[in-house]
Design a protein around this motif. Structure first.
Motif, PDB file in Angstrom:
ATOM      1  N   ARG A 297      -7.580   7.001  -4.973  1.00 55.83           N
ATOM      2  CA  ARG A 297      -6.722   7.883  -4.183  1.00 55.83           C
ATOM      3  C   ARG A 297      -6.756   7.453  -2.725  1.00 55.83           C
ATOM      4  O   ARG A 297      -7.671   6.745  -2.284  1.00 55.83           O
ATOM      5  CB  ARG A 297      -7.174   9.335  -4.324  1.00 55.83           C
ATOM      6  N   SER A 298      -5.754   7.879  -1.991  1.00 60.78           N
ATOM      7  CA  SER A 298      -5.653   7.548  -0.572  1.00 60.78           C
ATOM      8  C   SER A 298      -6.058   8.768   0.246  1.00 60.78           C
ATOM      9  O   SER A 298      -5.514   9.866   0.050  1.00 60.78           O
ATOM     10  CB  SER A 298      -4.218   7.144  -0.218  1.00 60.78           C
TER      11      SER A 298
ATOM     12  N   TRP B 292      -8.426   3.858   1.027  1.00 57.98           N
ATOM     13  CA  TRP B 292      -8.535   4.008  -0.411  1.00 57.98           C
ATOM     14  C   TRP B 292      -9.959   4.380  -0.770  1.00 57.98           C
ATOM     15  O   TRP B 292     -10.915   3.811  -0.237  1.00 57.98           O
ATOM     16  CB  TRP B 292      -8.157   2.706  -1.127  1.00 57.98           C
TER      17      TRP B 292
ATOM     18  N   ARG C 179       0.700   4.104  -2.757  1.00 54.99           N
ATOM     19  CA  ARG C 179       0.433   5.485  -2.328  1.00 54.99           C
ATOM     20  C   ARG C 179       1.508   6.437  -2.867  1.00 54.99           C
ATOM     21  O   ARG C 179       1.206   7.546  -3.312  1.00 54.99           O
ATOM     22  CB  ARG C 179       0.383   5.519  -0.803  1.00 54.99           C
TER      23      ARG C 179
ATOM     24  N   GLU D  69       0.825  -1.205   0.000  1.00 54.36           N
ATOM     25  CA  GLU D  69       0.000   0.000   0.000  1.00 54.36           C
ATOM     26  C   GLU D  69       0.861   1.257   0.000  1.00 54.36           C
ATOM     27  O   GLU D  69       0.534   2.249  -0.671  1.00 54.36           O
ATOM     28  CB  GLU D  69      -0.943  -0.004   1.202  1.00 54.36           C
TER      29      GLU D  69
ATOM     30  N   GLN E  66       0.930   9.630  -5.340  1.00 51.64           N
ATOM     31  CA  GLN E  66       1.396  10.982  -5.012  1.00 51.64           C
ATOM     32  C   GLN E  66       2.191  11.575  -6.160  1.00 51.64           C
ATOM     33  O   GLN E  66       2.098  12.770  -6.455  1.00 51.64           O
ATOM     34  CB  GLN E  66       2.237  10.937  -3.737  1.00 51.64           C
TER      35      GLN E  66
END
Length: 396
Positions: free
Chosen positions: A200-201, A206, A31, A27, A35
Motif C-alpha cells: 500500500r502507499s 510504499w 497507486r 508509481e 486505490q
C-alpha cells in the motif's frame, strides 16, 4: 531473470530526471490500481505492474537492460559457449523429430538465438522456424537488429509471437525467464497460519502489510509446505509462484511433441524453504548492483525471485509433461560438450576470453551451481546429452 552481480554492494546510483519521471508515472498507475482495490495490492500484482505495465513496466519500457550498459549480464552474454552448448542439445531433439521448430521465451538481447542458429547451421541441422515469444516491442526490435547483424541469412526463419503457437513440435527454451514471473508473498503469523503480504502507499511511500490471504490458492499452498515441515516458524516469510501451474498447463496444451528446457537460478523445495532462508529470495537488479528493496526506483529495476524446481517439476507432470532430467548448469553444459568446444578453440584468437567466460558459466561460486536446468518432455523419449553427466532428479 537471474543476474550476475555483487549482492554486497549497496545501491547508490540515482536515476536521471527522465528516468525519475518515468518511475513516478508508473508509481501513480500502481497507486491508482491499489486505490481501486481498497488501498491494498497483493504483492504479485504490484510486481506484475512494476515489471510489465504497458509502456511503463521494467521489461516493456525502452531502457537498456542487458550487457555492460544495462542492469545485468546473463549467460548468453557472458560467453558464446553457452549458446553453442544449448544448440547441441537442440540438435539432438531436432534430429529425433526429423526436423522441427525452436521456441524461445523472453529472448533478451537476441544473443542466444543468434548463437543457437549459427551453431545449428554449422552442423546442418537448422530448425524450420525459430519462434520468439517476447512481450516488449523495444526488445523485439533489438533482437531483430542483432539477428540481422549476426545471422542475416537466417533471419527469414525467425518469427515473433504474441502468444503460444498451437501444435508445437520441437524445443522450448526458457533461459532466465521464470524468475521474473510475479510471485505471491506470505508471512507466518504467531499462530502458525499464513498471512498474505500486500502493498500500500502511505504518504507517498510504499509499505507492506501482512493480512488475511485474499489470493485464491495461497493458503492451501502454504499448508502444503507446512505439511512437509517447511515454513512453520512464526515470522518466516517467503514467496510462492502460483502462476507456474497455469503457465505449464498452457505450454503443455500448445505442445504436441518436444523438449522444454527451463534454466534459472533456484533450489529444490526443501532448500528453497529451509528455516534459515526466513526472508525469502526476492532480489532486485539495477546498474549491475543487487539489492532487496522492490519499492525503490520502481520500473527502473528488475525484480526477481528464485525458482522452486520441485514445484516446477510437479507442475510439469500435472500438465502432462514427463520430467526427463534435472541438474546444475555446470553439469548440463559439460554434458552438452563444453569441454570439447573449449578444446576445439584452444589455439584460436580469443581463446583466453572463452576460457574465462566458461569459468563463469560453470564455477560453483559463479553460475555453475546457482543455476539449475529442468527438462520436461512430451511425446518424446531421450536420453538427452544435457542430463547425461549427473541427473539430480532425486533431490526434487
Amino acid at each position: 531473470m537471474s543476474r550476475t552481480g555483487d549482492t554486497r554492494t549497496p545501491e547508490s546510483d540515482a536515476p536521471d530526471a527522465a528516468a525519475g519521471a518515468h518511475s513516478r508515472r508508473l508509481e501513480a498507475l500502481i497507486r491508482k490500481e491499489a486505490q481501486g482495490r481498497g488501498g491494498l495490492l497483493p504483492f504479485d500484482r504490484y510486481m506484475e505492474l512494476a515489471l510489465y505495465a504497458p509502456g511503463l513496466g521494467y521489461y516493456v519500457s525502452g531502457t537498456r537492460k542487458f550487457g555492460p550498459q544495462g542492469d545485468f549480464v546473463t549467460a548468453p552474454e557472458l560467453s558464446p559457449l553457452f549458446g553453442r552448448c544449448i544448440a547441441n542439445q537442440c540438435r539432438e531433439v531436432l534430429e529425433a523429430l526429423g526436423g522441427a521448430d525452436l521456441l524461445e521465451f523472453g529472448a533478451g538481447s537476441g544473443v542466444l538465438a543468434a548463437e543457437v542458429l549459427a551453431t545449428l547451421e554449422g552442423v546442418g541441422v537448422l530448425p524450420n522456424r525459430y519462434l520468439i515469444l517476447e512481450l516488449s516491442p523495444e526488445l523485439r526490435e533489438r533482437q531483430r537488429s542483432l539477428l540481422a547483424e549476426r545471422v542475416p541469412r537466417l533471419l527469414e526463419r525467425v518469427s515473433w509471437l504474441d502468444g503460444l503457437p498451437g501444435g508445437f513440435r520441437g524445443v522450448v527454451l526458457a533461459n532466465e525467464v521464470l524468475d521474473a514471473m510475479p510471485v505471491h508473498r506470505f508471512r507466518v503469523d504467531d499462530s502458525g497460519s499464513a498471512a498474505e503480504i500486500f502493498v500500500r502507499s502511505v504518504d507517498g511511500r510504499w509499505e507492506e502489510l501482512a493480512a488475511e490471504p485474499q489470493s485464491p490458492g495461497l493458503e492451501a499452498a502454504v499448508r502444503e509446505l507446512q505439511s512437509d515441515g517447511l515454513a512453520v516458524d512464526a515470522g518466516y516469510a517467503s514467496e510462492i509462484n502460483l502462476r507456474l501451474c497455469p503457465w505449464l498447463a498452457a505450454l503443455a496444451e500448445a505442445t504436441e511433441r518436444g523438449l522444454v528446457l527451463l534454466i534459472d537460478y533456484g533450489y529444490p523445495r526443501r532448500e528453497y524453504y529451509q528455516a534459515d532462508r526466513s526472508g525469502g529470495t526476492l532480489m532486485c537488479h539495477y546498474r549491475h548492483r543487487a539489492g532487496t528493496d522492490p519499492y525503490r526506483h520502481v520500473g527502473l529495476r528488475d525484480i526477481t525471485a528464485h525458482v522452486d524446481f520441485s514445484a516446477l517439476a510437479a507442475g510439469g507432470r500435472a500438465a502432462g509433461f514427463e520430467s526427463v532430467g534435472y541438474t546444475t548448469q555446470a553439469h548440463f553444459l559439460i554434458g552438452c560438450g563444453l569441454d570439447r568446444l573449449l578444446a576445439e578453440t584452444a589455439l584460436d584468437d580469443g581463446s583466453m576470453d572463452l576460457l574465462l567466460g566458461a569459468k563463469q558459466l560453470v564455477l560453483p561460486a559463479a553460475m555453475g551451481e546457482r543455476f539449475q536446468v529442468l527438462g520436461l518432455a512430451k511425446g518424446l523419449t531421450g536420453p538427452w546429452c544435457g542430463f547425461s553427466v549427473r541427473d539430480l532428479s532425486g533431490r526434487l
